[in-house]
Scaffold this active site. Sequence first.
Site, PDB file in Angstrom:
ATOM      1  N   CYS A  65      40.619  49.336  31.711  1.00  0.00           N
ATOM      2  CA  CYS A  65      41.919  49.993  32.343  1.00  0.00           C
ATOM      3  C   CYS A  65      42.332  51.229  31.527  1.00  0.00           C
ATOM      4  O   CYS A  65      42.792  51.921  31.871  1.00  0.00           O
ATOM      5  CB  CYS A  65      43.082  48.992  32.432  1.00  0.00           C
TER       6      CYS A  65
ATOM      7  N   GLU B  27      50.448  45.308  33.490  1.00  0.00           N
ATOM      8  CA  GLU B  27      49.390  46.273  32.528  1.00  0.00           C
ATOM      9  C   GLU B  27      48.325  46.327  33.664  1.00  0.00           C
ATOM     10  O   GLU B  27      47.628  45.722  34.168  1.00  0.00           O
ATOM     11  CB  GLU B  27      48.705  45.367  31.665  1.00  0.00           C
TER      12      GLU B  27
ATOM     13  N   LYS C 191      45.913  31.951  35.606  1.00  0.00           N
ATOM     14  CA  LYS C 191      45.184  32.050  36.734  1.00  0.00           C
ATOM     15  C   LYS C 191      44.114  33.236  36.565  1.00  0.00           C
ATOM     16  O   LYS C 191      44.627  34.486  36.539  1.00  0.00           O
ATOM     17  CB  LYS C 191      45.931  32.626  38.028  1.00  0.00           C
TER      18      LYS C 191
END
Length: 504
Positions: free
Chosen positions: A295, A261, A186
């Site tokens: 990130c 994560e 997804k």
Amino acid sequence: MMAIPIPSRQLFIDGNWREPVRKTRIPIINPATEQIIGDIPAATAEDVDIAVEAARSALARNGGREWASASGAHRAKYLRAIAVKITERKSELAKFEALDCGKPLEEAAWDIDDVAACFEYNADLAEALDGKQKAPITLPMETFKCHVLKEPIGIVGLITPWNYPMLMATWKVAPALAAGCAAILKPSELASITCLELGEVCREVGLPPGILNILTGLGPAAGAPLASHPHVDKVAFTGSTATGSKIMTAAAQLVKPITLELGGKSPIVVFEDVDIDKAVEWTIFGCFWTNGQICSATSRLLVHESIADEFQDKLVKWTKNIKIADPLEEGCRLGPVVSGGQYEKVMKCISTAKSEGATILCGGSRPQHLKKGFFLEPTVITDVTTSMQIWKEEVFGPVLCVKTFTTEEEAIELANDTHYGLGAAVISKDLERCERMTKAFQAGIVWVNCSQPCFCQAPWGGKKRSGFGRELGEWGLENYMNVKQVTQYVSDEPWGWYQSPSKL
């Protein structure tokens, strides 16, 4: 640049393109122009059920011999074929990526190379699995023999972000397939084009139907039912800490394993003995690459006070020299952020920093030459205190905050002053000092005299609120495997614990 037509795809389920049950679609917006350039199908819980059934059938076919219990070498052939197709389509896929999420074309091309390399590397791991099966365990009793089997976990739900659309999907898809799992991917609704093209690649190479299914759509409508589905054996998620927490809650109901994560607010510590220009370049690369939407961005600069003035002066000069342009323009080094919502969020973080008393040293607004698109100048913020939002919270945009330090101890304390623990960087010519800092950083990844390089052979992941589990390297494959201990009694003698009735 000529207009590039975006393929109109459906959901990829059971090896075919399938219209969503509710027949709805989501527009694709090019963040550089704010124009609608196509649309993607919007999956819902009904489509998740169909995809899970397809994955279950795929794993059960021929008693699992087609995929799950096939040799690693058999699965590796498909992974290598996928890598070849991706390399063949590199220039087209890179353009799709730049149009979809706004990253500079040269960066996108680099990502597609990494996608192919990651499939190749996981093909190597799949082949190596065959030799590792039945690994013997030495026991203290000669009457028993023991070995270990590694088996695929089963059906995995893979939920991925928009900053590296195809690469982040590959970090999960490649090891999941190498391990023998069936996967349901997804991708983020903000950047799904290349993930749908991965479906076409799988169709072309003849990947068995149902082994990889791709559901595009919104998080609450498609991601949530996937994460909580009783027949999904594991969920791996990359994205925000808030969503990660929701996935963890859903998984807890079924005691389902997950890998997360999540966000970061990583430090880069620059000591007084550095080559300033080199250190400045790594500093801006560590925060402004991928339009600042990483990130692991080292978005908190800690610079030794004795060089702070000169460092900041050069930092501004280098930052103002970054070419901000349409991602398809040659030499572009900073494109737009991904969406209008993200643009507003980043601007709000900057205005909050200002209102809390920080100084915007450079940037902080829209580039004057770009009237359209979600463009932001790369921004450097100084006079930051540890109580400010800009120090504590992830911005996910091209915004660097700066603080000075005097001693190594202070640098360590400031570096670790965060809820997150994904990355950390240190820049110094004193390698013993770098080693001390490396040990002291509370992070899953440490960069010495650089920031952000990432190789598919090395483990990736964080600690604290940056999540847990490791992707990439051999660790990435372990994520998708169960370990089965097999112990056999090899003596001809009876066990002899109970008295035999025949001897009474």
